[in-house]
Design an enzyme around this catalytic site. Structure first.
Site, PDB file in Angstrom:
ATOM      1  CD  GLU A 241      -2.801  -0.357   2.645  1.00 47.17           C
ATOM      2  OE1 GLU A 241      -2.973   0.641   3.116  1.00 47.17           O
ATOM      3  OE2 GLU A 241      -3.438  -1.302   3.145  1.00 47.17           O
ATOM      4  CD  GLU A 295     -12.129   1.665   0.100  1.00 46.55           C
ATOM      5  OE1 GLU A 295     -12.601   0.489   0.648  1.00 46.55           O
ATOM      6  OE2 GLU A 295     -11.007   1.743   0.093  1.00 46.55           O
ATOM      7  CE  LYS A 298     -10.575   2.984   4.370  1.00 45.85           C
ATOM      8  NZ  LYS A 298      -9.260   2.712   3.777  1.00 45.85           N
ATOM      9  CD  GLU A 304      -8.028   6.556   6.739  1.00 42.55           C
ATOM     10  OE1 GLU A 304      -8.449   5.469   6.424  1.00 42.55           O
ATOM     11  OE2 GLU A 304      -7.008   6.988   6.915  1.00 42.55           O
TER      12      GLU A 304
END
Length: 436
Positions: A241, A295, A298, A304
């Site tokens: 990541e 997303e 999250k 985030e």
């Protein structure tokens, strides 16, 4: 072919495209690997015969059962791998994500990995599918300078167990370096350009007199130093990541689209250069970008939910040069163009541009004494050559001729006498090397 570039597929969103549409999006890019955080069966099925290799993770909550019961590992493999392999090319299983620091999981993690390996061996897949786990950078007690990289003292024995497993099975040591969080915790002046792959003066590691031009390389080499300190020099490192958010809250003013674009495009250009890191020159580290989509479910700060390269409607949040049809790449001209310094650029900026370009893997010997482009011996001339060669050998994207707003594309050929400035937009890096 860019097998070293992968993507993380997070599915914490209620507006994400179907697995089939996601696979079509991936196939329109140069991304060749995808990491799934859990055995997402619809996605695994959709990836069958797609040409995209798959990393599948177990959920952290599954670790205790996998550690205590070999049959649980066999059931996991029988359920999530065997029905789909090899059409869905699962090549790596990650047992857990960033749990090596968690007291509840730490002692169970290695037995779980061993049971998964034994289950693969029993299915005659032990040599085809590897097993590992993903570590956060917090497993290191020291990372600056990179040569001082060491594991947390209280983790050393545990890490020896993981690394011994990696070494014995040929699986990688996986880490999640995030220059964004390094800068977020220490936003010192001049540090941002170093984190964003922008032109900067670099940082010298005083222990070996090696200069680092970006934080990503420094973090990877800190992990390499930690592995070396325990004698595991041959274990491969994989970056599972890394990313930069395009939005943030009031406390994250550096989470913007422009900065995210700079980070991802700078990282991709660096990986494509195959320069490697100072401790691993000439070897491109397999790197999984975080993440494919924003997303919206999250938790936490806005950042985030804002790491996606693409929006849920599959349009790009910003251009990073990954699309095969090159629509993202307006900086790759059809006619001959050269990257040169703008008028009025200072000598300090020119020197910084030379250091940046020559520090990222291009051949700057022509502007060294005795080289074909050494004369005239001026910063402007040397910088023009280095900046143009960097631009030409790294994809010819618009951002490869930016240099912190000190460069521009020109249709005027700066070549002279025996000093040739490459320009053809269709020449490969090998062709440029042969020409020079």
């Amino acid at each position: 072919s860019e097998p070293f570039i992968g993507i993380n597929y997070g599915n914490l969103g209620d507006n994400l495209p179907s697995p089939e549409d996601t696979v079509k999006l991936l196939q329109s890019t140069s991304i060749q690997k995808i990491r799934l955080y859990n055995p997402d069966i619809p996605m695994i099925k959709a990836l069958a015969n797609s040409g995209i290799d798959i990393v599948v993770g177990t959920q952290n909550s599954e670790i205790p059962a996998l550690a205590s019961d070999p049959n649980a590992a066999k059931t996991w493999i029988n359920t999530n791998v065997l029905p789909f392999y090899p059409a869905s090319n699962i090549f790596l299983i990650m047992v857990g994500n960033e749990v090596s620091l968690d007291e509840n999981f730490r002692k169970q993690l290695l037995p779980a990995m061993q049971n998964m390996q034994n289950a693969l061996d029993a299915a005659s897949l032990g040599g085809k599918i590897k097993v590992s786990t993903v570590h956060s950078m917090s497993v290191l007690s020291h990372s600056d300078p990179p040569s001082s990289g060491k594991f947390q003292t209280w983790l050393v024995d545990v890490m020896k167990g993981f690394l011994g497993f990696n070494n014995a099975t040929g699986s990688p040591f996986a880490i999640n370096p995030y220059p964004y969080y390094a800068y977020n915790s220490d936003p010192r002046p001049g540090y941002l350009a170093y984190c964003l792959f922008q032109v900067n003066a670099g940082r010298v590691d005083p222990n070996n007199n090696i200069k680092y031009m970006n934080m990503f390389d420094a973090q990877v080499d800190a992990a390499r130093s930690a592995l070396n300190s325990l004698g595991y020099n041959n274990v491969e490192i994989v970056v599972t990541e890394t990313g930069w958010p395009s939005k943030g809250d009031d406390k994250e003013p550096w989470a913007t689209i422009d900065k995210a674009k700079d980070y991802y495009s700078g990282l991709i250009t660096h990986l494509r250069s195959k320069a490697g890191t100072p401790l691993m020159p000439g070897k491109t580290t397999d790197t999984y970008l975080f993440a494919l989509y924003d997303e919206n479910l999250k938790q936490g700060p806005i950042s985030e939910r804002s790491f996606g390269l693409f929006k849920p409607d599959r349009t790009a949040n910003f251009d990073v040069g990954l699309l095969k049809n090159n629509k993202e790449n307006p900086g790759a001209p059809n006619k001959a163009m050269w990257c040169v310094p703008k008028e009025g650029v200072t000598n300090k900026q020119l020197q910084a541009n030379i250091d940046y370009a020559c520090g990222r893997g291009i051949d700057c010997s022509p502007i060294a004494p005795g080289g074909a482009c050494f004369e005239p011996d001026t910063l402007a001339s040397h910088a023009a050559y280095a900046m143009n060669l960097h631009h030409q050998t790294n994809g010819r994207n618009a951002w490869d001729c930016d240099f912190s707003k000190t460069a521009t594309l020109s249709s005027k050929d700066p070549s002279y006498k025996g000093c040739i400035y490459p320009s053809n937009a269709r020449e490969s890096k090998d062709e440029l090397t042969n020409m020079l």
